[in-house]
Design a protein around this motif. Sequence first.
Motif, PDB file in Angstrom:
ATOM      1  N   LEU A   1       0.834  -1.203   0.000  1.00 24.77           N
ATOM      2  CA  LEU A   1       0.000   0.000   0.000  1.00 24.77           C
ATOM      3  C   LEU A   1       0.870   1.255   0.000  1.00 24.77           C
ATOM      4  O   LEU A   1       0.608   2.218  -0.701  1.00 24.77           O
ATOM      5  CB  LEU A   1      -0.918  -0.033   1.223  1.00 24.77           C
ATOM      6  CG  LEU A   1      -1.907   1.100   1.418  1.00 24.77           C
ATOM      7  CD1 LEU A   1      -2.937   1.094   0.300  1.00 24.77           C
ATOM      8  CD2 LEU A   1      -2.613   0.980   2.753  1.00 24.77           C
TER       9      LEU A   1
ATOM     10  N   GLU B   1      -6.514   0.553  -2.530  1.00 22.90           N
ATOM     11  CA  GLU B   1      -6.794  -0.749  -1.948  1.00 22.90           C
ATOM     12  C   GLU B   1      -5.812  -1.770  -2.499  1.00 22.90           C
ATOM     13  O   GLU B   1      -5.456  -1.734  -3.670  1.00 22.90           O
ATOM     14  CB  GLU B   1      -8.231  -1.178  -2.244  1.00 22.90           C
ATOM     15  CG  GLU B   1      -8.593  -1.112  -3.704  1.00 22.90           C
ATOM     16  CD  GLU B   1     -10.079  -1.346  -3.947  1.00 22.90           C
ATOM     17  OE1 GLU B   1     -10.585  -2.345  -3.433  1.00 22.90           O
ATOM     18  OE2 GLU B   1     -10.696  -0.547  -4.641  1.00 22.90           O
ATOM     19  N   VAL B   2      -5.342  -2.653  -1.620  1.00 18.72           N
ATOM     20  CA  VAL B   2      -4.397  -3.695  -2.047  1.00 18.72           C
ATOM     21  C   VAL B   2      -4.804  -5.023  -1.428  1.00 18.72           C
ATOM     22  O   VAL B   2      -5.451  -5.070  -0.386  1.00 18.72           O
ATOM     23  CB  VAL B   2      -2.941  -3.387  -1.637  1.00 18.72           C
ATOM     24  CG1 VAL B   2      -2.392  -2.204  -2.376  1.00 18.72           C
ATOM     25  CG2 VAL B   2      -2.816  -3.203  -0.150  1.00 18.72           C
ATOM     26  N   TYR B   3      -4.418  -6.082  -2.091  1.00 18.57           N
ATOM     27  CA  TYR B   3      -4.597  -7.428  -1.544  1.00 18.57           C
ATOM     28  C   TYR B   3      -3.263  -8.124  -1.619  1.00 18.57           C
ATOM     29  O   TYR B   3      -2.607  -8.096  -2.655  1.00 18.57           O
ATOM     30  CB  TYR B   3      -5.638  -8.207  -2.352  1.00 18.57           C
ATOM     31  CG  TYR B   3      -5.808  -9.633  -1.879  1.00 18.57           C
ATOM     32  CD1 TYR B   3      -6.696  -9.936  -0.864  1.00 18.57           C
ATOM     33  CD2 TYR B   3      -5.069 -10.670  -2.428  1.00 18.57           C
ATOM     34  CE1 TYR B   3      -6.847 -11.231  -0.401  1.00 18.57           C
ATOM     35  CE2 TYR B   3      -5.206 -11.972  -1.978  1.00 18.57           C
ATOM     36  CZ  TYR B   3      -6.099 -12.242  -0.961  1.00 18.57           C
ATOM     37  OH  TYR B   3      -6.237 -13.526  -0.514  1.00 18.57           O
ATOM     38  N   GLN B   4      -2.830  -8.713  -0.517  1.00 23.02           N
ATOM     39  CA  GLN B   4      -1.591  -9.477  -0.535  1.00 23.02           C
ATOM     40  C   GLN B   4      -1.862 -10.863   0.024  1.00 23.02           C
ATOM     41  O   GLN B   4      -2.307 -11.007   1.154  1.00 23.02           O
ATOM     42  CB  GLN B   4      -0.517  -8.759   0.296  1.00 23.02           C
ATOM     43  CG  GLN B   4       0.781  -9.526   0.436  1.00 23.02           C
ATOM     44  CD  GLN B   4       1.545  -9.636  -0.872  1.00 23.02           C
ATOM     45  OE1 GLN B   4       1.670  -8.663  -1.605  1.00 23.02           O
ATOM     46  NE2 GLN B   4       2.030 -10.829  -1.189  1.00 23.02           N
TER      47      GLN B   4
ATOM     48  N   TYR C   1      -6.515  -7.836   2.796  1.00 24.49           N
ATOM     49  CA  TYR C   1      -7.077  -6.869   1.858  1.00 24.49           C
ATOM     50  C   TYR C   1      -7.251  -5.565   2.631  1.00 24.49           C
ATOM     51  O   TYR C   1      -8.003  -5.515   3.608  1.00 24.49           O
ATOM     52  CB  TYR C   1      -8.414  -7.392   1.332  1.00 24.49           C
ATOM     53  CG  TYR C   1      -9.219  -6.418   0.516  1.00 24.49           C
ATOM     54  CD1 TYR C   1      -8.718  -5.877  -0.662  1.00 24.49           C
ATOM     55  CD2 TYR C   1     -10.505  -6.053   0.908  1.00 24.49           C
ATOM     56  CE1 TYR C   1      -9.465  -4.993  -1.410  1.00 24.49           C
ATOM     57  CE2 TYR C   1     -11.267  -5.178   0.154  1.00 24.49           C
ATOM     58  CZ  TYR C   1     -10.743  -4.641  -0.999  1.00 24.49           C
ATOM     59  OH  TYR C   1     -11.495  -3.762  -1.744  1.00 24.49           O
TER      60      TYR C   1
END
Lengths: 161, 390
Positions: free
Chosen positions: B85, B322-325, B337
Amino acid sequence: MAENNRAVIKLKEQFAASILDIKEFRGEVTVTVKKEEIVAICGFLKTALAYNLLTDVTAVDYLGREPRFMVVYNLYSIPNKDRLRVKAPVTEGDGAIASLTPLWNSANWLEREVFDLFGIVFTGHPDLRRILLTDEWVGHPLRKDYPLQGPDREPYKGRLS
Amino acid sequence: MASTETMTINMGPQHPSTHGVLRLVLELDGEIIQKITPHIGYLHRGVEKLSEHRTYHQTLPLTDRLDYLAPMSNNLGYVLAVEKLLDIEVPERAQTIRVIMTELTRLKSHLVWLACHALDIGAMTVFIYAFREREMIMSLYEKISGARMTSNYFRVGGLSQDVYAGFEKDVREVIDTFPGHFDTYEGLLTKNTIWLNRTVGNGVISAEDAVDYGITGPALRGSGVDWDLRRDNPYSGYEKYDFQVPVGKNCDTFDRYQVRLIEMREAVKIIRQALDSLKPGPVLADAPQVCYPPKESVYNSIEGLIHHFKIASEGFAAPEGEVYQGIEAPKGELGFYLVSDGGTKPYRMRIRPPSFVNLGAIEKMSKGSMIADLVAVIGTLDIVLGEIDR
């Protein structure tokens, strides 16, 4: 670039009228679509583009904005090793979206959790009950207007101490 | 003719083989399972809700308490999501130490799985042995972070501190003993008739069904799906290490047992390679807006103290987005998320727990089998309730 993403190209061809927004941030592509088409679009992504794993279903409460909720689906393609995020806005008055259980069984529990914590109804879900909280629980804790310290307390204003 | 009425019985929440507070309502026809209704949530602490009211640094200790058998894996998933992020680069030394620690965590988590799984189906010796070996990793945890379980060792941007002198030697001493231990476990189990009778053909789930139910991690690989996030979407420099991804073919509990055992052997290999490539250097990113200053500067200079105070009290603002790892945690894909509105706290943090999704397939895997085999299915899914209930 989001425009070159294999899923975005195909989705633009097939569902141009249903796409509300396409965004790329930190290399992750997010496609926002109309909720009426969510089953058709996810079905297309699953069968035609091999996004065969529904990793996650969740929601975000944008209190004060309209539409208030955003239901978020994280898809992954095991053959192609890439991710795609699909989002669909849901208004507070309506509060419902079609269930993806006909496409993936993993949607069953994930959608139950969103129903439990956000109060979003998944129409067509075979067993829509609360999952983490008890059946008689009142309210949906992950909504932004649900106080952190519980329903009968003053809303949380500062730091925990 | 005897009557064929079904009987409903309650298994858990206080039952030794449910690995925590899992309650299953079983509908039985004789000893055959007709229907399973899991009840979860006894350990729900609202971690996702809490995190919306805490700064990014303050959320980190909460992640230790998700999968409490693999705390550093949870830490890693979370810090990687925040780093994505913020778009900050973590120094190489910190990444390598993170790999060493998360692979030790994988060993630690798989040892508990093996111990409890074997105990559940009657092999007590393995339980004692595996816990003995786990203790060595716990001692390493304690030496490096000060805590045996809730380590809270990683930080956004790197590590809370560099490892102590002699760390490499200690880790090598521990992992050098492991191949021998694995041989012992295999000697006790792999050709043991009782073990084979209880695991071969138990809890079968085909590759298509496993993907359909969202199963990830060793349980998915046991069904023959060759997919590992460490290899296919590498993070923390996993692309530099040479390791095999084991895959089963009979989709049963025995194959999942073998997959996990090979994974442990591969984890030892990864740790060796990481130790060989460990070079001196900084362990925290050069991002003063985000990272805590070193302790010497906090204790000895007014600027350091103010710097520390600012980061501890108000935290740092993350850009809107927004990020998803997702990472390959011992139990499957652990995902974080994060949605940021530009403030110092996450607007929304979603934890994608592998155990929760894997447990969703329990009815599929044990319907039509005997009630005693359900215990083996719970063991092979390797669930941990802290992560399911969050």
